[in-house]
Design an enzyme around this catalytic site. Structure first.
Site, PDB file in Angstrom:
ATOM      1  N   ASP A 160       0.838  -1.201   0.000  1.00 55.83           N
ATOM      2  CA  ASP A 160       0.000   0.000   0.000  1.00 55.83           C
ATOM      3  C   ASP A 160       0.874   1.252   0.000  1.00 55.83           C
ATOM      4  O   ASP A 160       0.600   2.229  -0.694  1.00 55.83           O
ATOM      5  CB  ASP A 160      -0.913  -0.010   1.235  1.00 55.83           C
ATOM      6  CG  ASP A 160      -1.610  -1.349   1.386  1.00 55.83           C
ATOM      7  OD1 ASP A 160      -2.443  -1.676   0.534  1.00 55.83           O
ATOM      8  OD2 ASP A 160      -1.283  -2.102   2.333  1.00 55.83           O
ATOM      9  N   HIS A 188      -4.779  -3.400   6.263  1.00 56.61           N
ATOM     10  CA  HIS A 188      -4.530  -3.660   4.838  1.00 56.61           C
ATOM     11  C   HIS A 188      -5.870  -4.062   4.210  1.00 56.61           C
ATOM     12  O   HIS A 188      -6.169  -5.245   4.039  1.00 56.61           O
ATOM     13  CB  HIS A 188      -3.488  -4.760   4.646  1.00 56.61           C
ATOM     14  CG  HIS A 188      -3.382  -5.171   3.199  1.00 56.61           C
ATOM     15  ND1 HIS A 188      -2.884  -4.348   2.225  1.00 56.61           N
ATOM     16  CD2 HIS A 188      -3.757  -6.298   2.557  1.00 56.61           C
ATOM     17  CE1 HIS A 188      -2.948  -4.947   1.049  1.00 56.61           C
ATOM     18  NE2 HIS A 188      -3.485  -6.142   1.224  1.00 56.61           N
TER      19      HIS A 188
HETATM   20  P1  NAD Z   1      -2.202 -18.445  -4.211  1.00 56.35           P
HETATM   21  O1  NAD Z   1      -3.541 -19.058  -4.062  1.00 56.35           O
HETATM   22  O2  NAD Z   1      -1.583 -18.346  -5.560  1.00 56.35           O
HETATM   23  O3  NAD Z   1      -1.177 -19.219  -3.286  1.00 56.35           O
HETATM   24  C1  NAD Z   1      -1.465 -19.525  -1.964  1.00 56.35           C
HETATM   25  C2  NAD Z   1      -0.699 -20.768  -1.643  1.00 56.35           C
HETATM   26  O4  NAD Z   1      -0.833 -20.994  -0.247  1.00 56.35           O
HETATM   27  C3  NAD Z   1      -1.219 -22.014  -2.368  1.00 56.35           C
HETATM   28  O5  NAD Z   1      -0.144 -22.660  -3.034  1.00 56.35           O
HETATM   29  C4  NAD Z   1      -1.778 -22.876  -1.245  1.00 56.35           C
HETATM   30  O6  NAD Z   1      -1.603 -24.260  -1.469  1.00 56.35           O
HETATM   31  C5  NAD Z   1      -0.941 -22.390  -0.070  1.00 56.35           C
HETATM   32  N1  NAD Z   1      -1.521 -22.641   1.237  1.00 56.35           N
HETATM   33  C6  NAD Z   1      -2.824 -22.616   1.592  1.00 56.35           C
HETATM   34  N2  NAD Z   1      -2.961 -22.965   2.871  1.00 56.35           N
HETATM   35  C7  NAD Z   1      -1.722 -23.195   3.342  1.00 56.35           C
HETATM   36  C8  NAD Z   1      -1.222 -23.595   4.602  1.00 56.35           C
HETATM   37  N3  NAD Z   1      -2.034 -23.833   5.624  1.00 56.35           N
HETATM   38  N4  NAD Z   1       0.124 -23.765   4.742  1.00 56.35           N
HETATM   39  C9  NAD Z   1       0.945 -23.539   3.705  1.00 56.35           C
HETATM   40  N5  NAD Z   1       0.528 -23.164   2.480  1.00 56.35           N
HETATM   41  C10 NAD Z   1      -0.792 -22.985   2.305  1.00 56.35           C
HETATM   42  O7  NAD Z   1      -2.281 -16.997  -3.507  1.00 56.35           O
HETATM   43  P2  NAD Z   1      -1.276 -15.778  -3.667  1.00 56.35           P
HETATM   44  O8  NAD Z   1      -1.708 -14.948  -4.802  1.00 56.35           O
HETATM   45  O9  NAD Z   1       0.118 -16.263  -3.595  1.00 56.35           O
HETATM   46  O10 NAD Z   1      -1.640 -14.912  -2.365  1.00 56.35           O
HETATM   47  C11 NAD Z   1      -1.364 -15.384  -1.079  1.00 56.35           C
HETATM   48  C12 NAD Z   1      -2.022 -14.486  -0.046  1.00 56.35           C
HETATM   49  O11 NAD Z   1      -1.452 -13.176  -0.062  1.00 56.35           O
HETATM   50  C13 NAD Z   1      -3.514 -14.260  -0.238  1.00 56.35           C
HETATM   51  O12 NAD Z   1      -4.134 -14.303   1.029  1.00 56.35           O
HETATM   52  C14 NAD Z   1      -3.602 -12.860  -0.792  1.00 56.35           C
HETATM   53  O13 NAD Z   1      -4.859 -12.266  -0.533  1.00 56.35           O
HETATM   54  C15 NAD Z   1      -2.508 -12.202  -0.012  1.00 56.35           C
HETATM   55  N6  NAD Z   1      -2.013 -10.925  -0.525  1.00 56.35           N
HETATM   56  C16 NAD Z   1      -1.643  -9.987   0.400  1.00 56.35           C
HETATM   57  C17 NAD Z   1      -1.137  -8.765  -0.004  1.00 56.35           C
HETATM   58  C18 NAD Z   1      -0.707  -7.730   0.990  1.00 56.35           C
HETATM   59  O14 NAD Z   1      -0.364  -6.621   0.555  1.00 56.35           O
HETATM   60  N7  NAD Z   1      -0.700  -7.961   2.296  1.00 56.35           N
HETATM   61  C19 NAD Z   1      -1.012  -8.514  -1.368  1.00 56.35           C
HETATM   62  C20 NAD Z   1      -1.371  -9.498  -2.286  1.00 56.35           C
HETATM   63  C21 NAD Z   1      -1.886 -10.715  -1.847  1.00 56.35           C
HETATM   64  C1  LMR Z   2      -3.706  -6.531  -2.560  1.00 57.64           C
HETATM   65  O1  LMR Z   2      -3.649  -5.529  -1.851  1.00 57.64           O
HETATM   66  O2  LMR Z   2      -3.312  -6.548  -3.743  1.00 57.64           O
HETATM   67  C2  LMR Z   2      -4.302  -7.788  -2.014  1.00 57.64           C
HETATM   68  O3  LMR Z   2      -4.278  -7.755  -0.631  1.00 57.64           O
HETATM   69  C3  LMR Z   2      -5.679  -7.947  -2.542  1.00 57.64           C
HETATM   70  C4  LMR Z   2      -6.339  -9.188  -2.029  1.00 57.64           C
HETATM   71  O4  LMR Z   2      -7.401  -9.020  -1.416  1.00 57.64           O
HETATM   72  O5  LMR Z   2      -5.807 -10.300  -2.207  1.00 57.64           O
END
Ligand code: NAD
Ligand code: LMR
Length: 330
Positions: A160, A188
């Protein structure tokens, strides 16, 4: 003398953020070009094979700093001896899904991971939660790790922060490095508050340089706060490379210190600063000194900011109360 390898555990290693993150860690961008790393990848059993594929590719890069890769489906093993824990694995939000819906789905993952960190982590462990809802997932993990100082549990608002830098730079037609002291407050989520009242653009106050409250209120704040949803809408999947980039920035600064004359944004357990209830994991302006985050103190909060910080903090309190009700924290 060569440094000992640092153990970096990445959960969700086979996911899309994992794929964008692991190569950068192994190349030295997380901790610095003189620090070898051992990767410990945690996945659910169905995704271990995919993580093995990524590990093969990591091998094929012949990164000089990569001192080993181990893959686990058991958090206790994955967090044994961990120095840096990146909790990425969670269920990502998909089209039309609100973040609140994710609380229950993800809450169960972060309790056991907190316990495993408590049981096996190294004394200097640092935890960054990326998986959403990141602040509250961090709160759950932290609540399950009573032997670890609470301030070692952080959640990511650096993405962010970087989004806010980029939007403001475009508005003022300057480079992102011309901007200092940006702040993200709160959760977030779409209630987050990107605050430019303390930011500086080439030494000049950013709010004065913008001098356009309508743009601030109706364009800048919603664009930054809803950027995650906009990316999902456009890509059909949540941000990955930019999220991995922000995780690298967060940990690099935590370990190596933030530059003099600037600060960044970090969600960390509140000490009561700026009226944020103690213990809530909320985003603050922060500097890293000697390997620890410190909340920047003494900023004057105007009425415009106060009401927006309070709204985001209220949402965090609601999330905390909801996970308390579910028995995920005391
Ligand atoms: P994704 O679905 O591509 O990958 C998630 C992975 O986590 C999968 O491979 C799944 O098998 C694994 N997983 C699920 N449960 C698990 C567990 N208990 N232990 C270990 N691994 C586990 O998702 P992504 O795009 O990589 O995103 C991951 C997370 O990050 C999501 O929650 C998304 O919303 C979040 N995110 C946060 C921000 C931020 O700024 N804070 C930004 C983008 C995404
Ligand atoms: C982001 O800020 O891109 C992600 O946290 C969005 C989401 O909800 O996975």
């Amino acid at each position: 003398m060569a440094k000992a390898p640092v153990n970096v555990t990445v959960t969700g290693a086979a996911g899309q953020i994992g794929y964008a993150l692991l190569f950068r860690i192994a190349s030295g961008q997380l901790l610095g070009a003189d620090t070898p790393v051992k990767l410990r990848l945690l996945e659910i059993p169905q995704a271990v094979k995919a993580a093995e594929g990524t590990a093969m590719e990591l091998d094929d890069c012949a990164f000089p700093l990569l001192a080993g890769i181990d893959i686990f489906d058991d958090p206790r093993k994955a967090f044994d001896g961990v120095n840096v824990a990146l909790l990425v694995g969670a269920r990502p939000r998909t089209k039309g899904m609100e973040r609140g819906d994710l609380l229950e789905a993800n809450g169960g993952i972060f309790g056991p991971q907190g316990e495993a960190i408590n049981a096996g982590a190294a004394d200097d462990v640092r935890v960054l939660v990326v998986g959403n809802p990141a602040n509250t997932n961090a709160l759950i993990a932290q609540a399950h790790a009573p032997d670890i100082p609470a301030e070692r549990f952080t959640a990511m608002t650096r993405l962010d922060h970087n989004r806010a830098l980029s939007q403001l730079a475009a508005k003022l037609n300057v480079g992102v490095s011309d901007i200092k002291k940006m702040t993200i407050w709160g959760n977030h989520s779409a209630t987050q508050y990107p605050d430019i009242f303390h930011a500086e653009v080439n030494g000049r106050n950013a709010a004065e340089a913008v001098n356009d409250e309508e743009w601030l209120r109706d364009t800048f704040i919603p664009t930054v706060a809803k950027r995650g949803a906009a990316i999902i809408e456009a890509r059909g999947a949540s941000s990955a490379a930019s999220a991995a980039n922000a995780a690298i920035d967060h940990v690099y600064d935590w370990v190596n210190g933030t530059p003099e004359g600037d600060w960044t944004s970090v969600a960390l357990p509140s000490d009561g600063s700026y009226g944020v209830p103690e213990g809530l994991i909320s985003s603050f302006p922060a500097v890293s000194r000697n390997g620890s985050w410190e909340i920047v103190q003494g900023l004057e909060i105007n009425e415009f900011s106060r009401e927006r910080i309070d709204a985001s903090v209220r949402e965090l309190e609601e999330e905390r109360d909801a996970v308390r009700k579910l028995g995920l924290i005391k």
